[in-house]
Write a protein that holds these residues in place. Structure first.
Motif, mmCIF file in Angstrom:
data_model
loop_
_atom_site.group_PDB
_atom_site.id
_atom_site.type_symbol
_atom_site.label_atom_id
_atom_site.label_comp_id
_atom_site.label_asym_id
_atom_site.label_seq_id
_atom_site.Cartn_x
_atom_site.Cartn_y
_atom_site.Cartn_z
ATOM 1 N N TYR A 117 47.392 -73.463 -0.775
ATOM 2 C CA TYR A 117 46.450 -72.558 -0.132
ATOM 3 C C TYR A 117 45.763 -71.669 -1.155
ATOM 4 C CZ TYR A 117 49.940 -68.758 -0.405
ATOM 5 O OH TYR A 117 50.840 -67.815 -0.836
ATOM 6 N N THR A 118 44.565 -71.193 -0.758
ATOM 7 C CA THR A 118 43.787 -70.271 -1.586
ATOM 8 C C THR A 118 43.148 -69.224 -0.688
ATOM 9 O OG1 THR A 118 43.248 -72.020 -3.171
ATOM 10 C CG2 THR A 118 41.886 -70.043 -3.236
ATOM 11 N N GLY A 119 43.232 -67.953 -1.128
ATOM 12 C CA GLY A 119 42.639 -66.869 -0.358
ATOM 13 C C GLY A 119 41.286 -66.473 -0.922
ATOM 14 N N TYR A 120 40.334 -66.181 -0.011
ATOM 15 C CA TYR A 120 38.969 -65.831 -0.428
ATOM 16 C C TYR A 120 38.568 -64.486 0.160
ATOM 17 C CZ TYR A 120 38.616 -70.746 -1.782
ATOM 18 O OH TYR A 120 38.826 -71.972 -2.364
ATOM 19 N N LEU A 121 37.949 -63.668 -0.681
ATOM 20 C CA LEU A 121 37.392 -62.388 -0.260
ATOM 21 C C LEU A 121 35.901 -62.408 -0.562
ATOM 22 C CD1 LEU A 121 37.702 -59.422 0.684
ATOM 23 C CD2 LEU A 121 38.191 -58.817 -1.704
ATOM 24 N N ASP A 122 35.101 -62.293 0.493
ATOM 25 C CA ASP A 122 33.641 -62.363 0.334
ATOM 26 C C ASP A 122 33.220 -63.646 -0.377
ATOM 27 O OD1 ASP A 122 33.374 -59.848 1.536
ATOM 28 O OD2 ASP A 122 33.585 -58.811 -0.396
ATOM 29 N N GLY A 123 33.943 -64.726 -0.058
ATOM 30 C CA GLY A 123 33.589 -66.034 -0.591
ATOM 31 C C GLY A 123 34.166 -66.365 -1.952
ATOM 32 N N ASP A 124 34.817 -65.404 -2.585
ATOM 33 C CA ASP A 124 35.398 -65.641 -3.910
ATOM 34 C C ASP A 124 36.925 -65.622 -3.836
ATOM 35 O OD1 ASP A 124 32.889 -65.722 -5.205
ATOM 36 O OD2 ASP A 124 32.836 -63.523 -5.285
ATOM 37 N N ALA A 125 37.559 -66.583 -4.531
ATOM 38 C CA ALA A 125 39.019 -66.611 -4.593
ATOM 39 C C ALA A 125 39.516 -65.357 -5.303
ATOM 40 C CB ALA A 125 39.493 -67.858 -5.334
ATOM 41 N N PHE A 126 40.546 -64.717 -4.749
ATOM 42 C CA PHE A 126 41.050 -63.492 -5.370
ATOM 43 C C PHE A 126 42.401 -63.736 -6.045
ATOM 44 C CE2 PHE A 126 42.149 -63.309 -0.809
ATOM 45 C CZ PHE A 126 43.532 -63.143 -0.861
ATOM 46 N N ASP A 127 42.696 -62.922 -7.031
ATOM 47 C CA ASP A 127 43.928 -63.052 -7.809
ATOM 48 C C ASP A 127 45.155 -62.879 -6.922
ATOM 49 O OD1 ASP A 127 42.448 -63.410 -10.083
ATOM 50 O OD2 ASP A 127 42.609 -61.315 -10.753
ATOM 51 N N GLY A 128 46.138 -63.755 -7.146
ATOM 52 C CA GLY A 128 47.385 -63.669 -6.387
ATOM 53 C C GLY A 128 47.296 -64.235 -4.994
ATOM 54 N N GLY A 129 46.183 -64.841 -4.663
ATOM 55 C CA GLY A 129 46.004 -65.336 -3.296
ATOM 56 C C GLY A 129 46.131 -66.836 -3.152
ATOM 57 N N SER A 130 46.707 -67.511 -4.155
ATOM 58 C CA SER A 130 46.818 -68.967 -4.056
ATOM 59 C C SER A 130 48.206 -69.433 -4.462
ATOM 60 C CB SER A 130 45.771 -69.639 -4.952
ATOM 61 O OG SER A 130 45.983 -69.302 -6.303
ATOM 62 N N ALA A 131 48.592 -70.614 -3.960
ATOM 63 C CA ALA A 131 49.893 -71.204 -4.285
ATOM 64 C C ALA A 131 49.837 -72.689 -3.985
ATOM 65 C CB ALA A 131 51.005 -70.539 -3.487
ATOM 66 N N THR A 132 50.718 -73.437 -4.633
ATOM 67 C CA THR A 132 50.803 -74.876 -4.387
ATOM 68 C C THR A 132 52.211 -75.241 -3.951
ATOM 69 O OG1 THR A 132 51.349 -75.320 -6.711
ATOM 70 C CG2 THR A 132 49.021 -75.391 -6.089
ATOM 71 N N TYR A 177 47.971 -51.689 2.611
ATOM 72 C CA TYR A 177 48.401 -52.766 1.718
ATOM 73 C C TYR A 177 48.436 -52.267 0.276
ATOM 74 C CZ TYR A 177 48.938 -57.507 -0.096
ATOM 75 O OH TYR A 177 49.409 -58.636 -0.718
ATOM 76 N N GLN A 178 49.390 -52.754 -0.498
ATOM 77 C CA GLN A 178 49.627 -52.233 -1.854
ATOM 78 C C GLN A 178 48.438 -52.422 -2.793
ATOM 79 O OE1 GLN A 178 53.054 -54.394 -3.167
ATOM 80 N NE2 GLN A 178 52.041 -56.378 -3.119
ATOM 81 N N SER A 179 47.661 -53.482 -2.586
ATOM 82 C CA SER A 179 46.483 -53.698 -3.425
ATOM 83 C C SER A 179 45.276 -53.042 -2.762
ATOM 84 C CB SER A 179 46.217 -55.198 -3.615
ATOM 85 O OG SER A 179 44.957 -55.400 -4.237
ATOM 86 N N SER A 180 44.687 -52.055 -3.426
ATOM 87 C CA SER A 180 43.552 -51.341 -2.851
ATOM 88 C C SER A 180 42.336 -52.264 -2.700
ATOM 89 C CB SER A 180 43.187 -50.137 -3.729
ATOM 90 O OG SER A 180 42.880 -50.553 -5.060
ATOM 91 N N ASP A 181 42.264 -53.322 -3.518
ATOM 92 C CA ASP A 181 41.140 -54.253 -3.428
ATOM 93 C C ASP A 181 41.170 -55.063 -2.131
ATOM 94 O OD1 ASP A 181 40.242 -53.451 -5.906
ATOM 95 O OD2 ASP A 181 41.279 -55.047 -6.994
ATOM 96 N N LEU A 182 42.378 -55.204 -1.552
ATOM 97 C CA LEU A 182 42.523 -56.011 -0.342
ATOM 98 C C LEU A 182 42.818 -55.179 0.901
ATOM 99 C CD1 LEU A 182 44.674 -58.943 -1.809
ATOM 100 C CD2 LEU A 182 42.246 -59.010 -1.233
ATOM 101 N N ALA A 183 43.257 -53.942 0.723
ATOM 102 C CA ALA A 183 43.638 -53.106 1.855
ATOM 103 C C ALA A 183 42.503 -52.989 2.868
ATOM 104 C CB ALA A 183 44.049 -51.721 1.370
ATOM 105 N N GLY A 184 42.800 -53.377 4.119
ATOM 106 C CA GLY A 184 41.825 -53.279 5.195
ATOM 107 C C GLY A 184 40.721 -54.320 5.155
ATOM 108 N N LYS A 185 40.785 -55.262 4.209
ATOM 109 C CA LYS A 185 39.703 -56.249 4.041
ATOM 110 C C LYS A 185 39.984 -57.531 4.847
ATOM 111 C CE LYS A 185 37.513 -53.692 1.051
ATOM 112 N NZ LYS A 185 37.482 -54.041 -0.363
ATOM 113 N N LYS A 186 38.897 -58.113 5.372
ATOM 114 C CA LYS A 186 38.987 -59.391 6.065
ATOM 115 C C LYS A 186 38.861 -60.507 5.035
ATOM 116 C CE LYS A 186 36.968 -62.139 9.791
ATOM 117 N NZ LYS A 186 35.918 -62.206 10.860
#
Length: 406
Positions: A117-132, A177-186
Motif C-alpha cells: 500500500y501507498t498513502g497519498y496526500l493531495d496526490g503525492d505519496a507521503f513519507d512513512g505512508g507505504s509498505a510492502t 495525530y503526531q505528525s502535524s503534516d497529516l493531522a486532520g488531513k484527508k
C-alpha cells in the motif's frame, strides 16, 4: 547445592536492589560520557562494609523461623488454555500469521489480507505512508502481526476486492495525530491485493510451519512447540511463586522479630545508596534536584522513600544474617564466583568484569564491594533455607482467574 544456587539467583535481586545501588526502576541505561565518569567516582563517605556489627545484639528478638506458616495468593498452575493463548500470540512474531486461502479469491470481512500500500496526500505519496507484503487483519483494522491499529476506515476498501485488484480507501487523520503534516488531513491509500489468508489456529498450524519458523530454536513439530511454551510458562510461574514465598516469609519475620539499626550504619547505607543512584541517573547536565523535578517529586520525598525502604532492607539483612549465624550457613568460593559471573553476564555496562562488580557494590572500593556481596549472598542462603522449611499455603487469586477468563 546446585539447586540452592539456582534458587538464590532468583531471589538475590530483592536484597541487592537496596544493598548498594538503585532498584531496577530507578536506573537508566546511559552511554553519556558524564554518566560514565560519575559512576566511576569513588564514594568518599563512611563505608557500611567496614563497620563491625554484632547481630546477636542488634537482633534483639529472633522469632522461631523453622516451619513457619505463611499464605501466598496467586495462580501458579499452567493450564492448557494458557499454553494455547501464549503459543498463538507468539506465532506472528515468528512470521506465522495466517494460512493462505486458495479456494476463493474475494476478500471477506474476517480475512487477513496481504497487501502493498501507498498513502497519498493531495496526490503525492507521503513519507512513512507505504509498505510492502503487509498482513492486514480486516475485521479489526489492524496489523495482523503487531496488532497495531490503523486509522479509522483504512481497511474498509478491502472487503469484496479480489486477489490482484488495486483498490483505495479515503481516510482522514485525527486532529491530534503526531505528525502535524497529516493531522486532520484527508488522504488516500491505494492497495495491491496479493493474497487472502485465514488466521492460524491450533488445528491449522502444521509441523512444517513450525519447523520453518523456529529453526534457531531447533523446534520442528507442533508438539515440541507446545512443550516449549509450557516449559517457559511453568518456569515463569515457579519464579513468581518463589518470589511470593520469599516476600511472605520476609514479612512474617519482620513482623515477629525485633531489630535495632545503629544510626551511623543507616546513615552510611543511605549515603552509599544516594551515591549509586546519582551515578546511575545523574550527570553533568542533570543534578539530583533536576532528576526529582523531571519525575514530579522532590529530593526530600525521594530521601524519605529511600529511608523507609532501606530500614526494611537492613532489618531483613540483620534477621537472616543472624539466622545464617545460628545455622552455620556459609558460602563456598565456587558458589560465590558463580554468582559474580552471573552479575557480569547481566548486561550492566558498569559490571563488565569481576573487579567492576566489586567496585560497583563497594562505591568504587573493590574490597568493600566483595565483602558486601558475600554478606548479601549469605543472607540469601538463609532466606532460601527458611523458605524451604516453611509451610506455604497457596490461596488462588480469584480476581486474576476471573480477569483471565474474561
Amino acid at each position: 547445592m546446585k539447586k540452592r544456587v539456582v534458587i538464590l539467583f532468583l531471589c538475590m535481586t530483592m536484597v541487592l536492589s537496596m544493598g548498594a545501588c538503585g532498584t531496577d526502576s530507578d536506573k537508566k541505561a546511559s552511554t553519556q560520557q558524564g554518566t560514565q565518569e560519575t559512576a566511576s567516582e569513588v564514594f568518599d563517605g563512611p563505608h557500611s562494609a567496614q563497620m563491625k556489627l554484632d547481630l546477636s545484639k542488634l537482633v534483639t528478638k529472633l522469632a522461631d523461623y523453622k516451619g513457619i506458616d505463611v499464605t501466598i495468593s496467586g495462580n501458579y498452575d499452567v493450564t492448557d488454555d494458557q499454553v494455547e493463548q501464549n503459543l498463538m500470540s507468539l506465532l506472528p512474531y515468528y512470521g506465522i500469521t495466517g494460512v493462505e486461502v486458495k479456494d476463493r479469491d474475494t476478500v471477506q470481512k474476517d480475512d487477513y489480507v496481504k497487501v502493498d500500500y501507498t498513502g497519498y496526500l493531495d496526490g503525492d505519496a507521503f513519507d512513512g505512508g507505504s509498505a510492502t507484503d503487509t498482513m492486514i487483519d480486516v475485521a479489526n483494522n489492524c496489523d495482523a502481526t503487531q496488532k497495531t491499529n490503523y486509522i479509522d476506515g483504512f481497511s474498509d476498501g478491502l472487503v469484496g476486492a479480489k486477489v490482484g485488484d488495486e483498490v483505495s480507501s479515503d481516510v482522514t487523520f485525527p486532529e491530534n495525530y503526531q505528525s502535524s503534516d497529516l493531522a486532520g488531513k484527508k488522504t488516500t491509500f491505494k492497495f495491491k491485493i496479493k493474497g487472502i489468508y485465514k488466521p492460524v489456529t491450533m488445528d491449522t498450524l502444521t509441523d512444517d510451519m513450525v519447523a520453518d519458523a523456529f529453526t534457531e530454536q531447533k523446534i520442528t513439530t507442533k508438539k515440541d512447540l507446545v512443550a516449549y511454551v509450557r516449559q517457559v510458562l511453568e518456569k515463569q510461574a515457579a519464579n513468581s511463586k518463589s518470589q511470593a514465598s520469599i516476600s511472605a516469609v520476609e514479612d512474617d519475620l519482620l513482623d515477629k522479630c525485633k531489630v535495632t539499626i545503629p544510626d551511623e550504619y543507616l546513615d552510611a547505607r543511605l549515603q552509599e545508596y544516594q551515591h549509586e543512584f546519582e551515578a546511575d541517573n545523574c550527570n553533568d547536565t542533570q543534578t539530583l534536584e533536576q532528576y526529582a523535578k523531571n519525575n514530579n517529586t522532590t529530593v526530600d520525598d525521594m530521601k524519605k522513600q529511600w529511608k523507609e525502604l532501606m530500614i526494611k532492607q537492613i532489618k531483613i539483612e540483620f534477621i537472616f544474617g543472624r539466622i545464617a549465624e545460628k545455622e552455620n550457613i556459609t558460602i563456598s568460593d565456587d558458589d560465590f564466583k558463580s554468582f559474580v559471573d552471573y552479575l557480569v553476564s547481566s548486561g550492566n555496562s558498569q559490571m563488565a568484569d569481576e573487579n567492576a562488580v566489586y567496585k560497583y557494590y563497594g562505591g568504587g572500593n573493590k574490597e568493600d564491594g566483595k565483602k558486601t556481596l558475600r554478606q548479601l549472598y549469605v543472607v540469601n542462603q538463609a532466606i532460601s533455607y527458611v523458605v524451604e522449611k516453611a509451610n506455604i499455603t497457596v490461596k488462588p487469586d480469584t480476581q486474576t482467574t476471573e480477569s483471565s477468563e474474561n
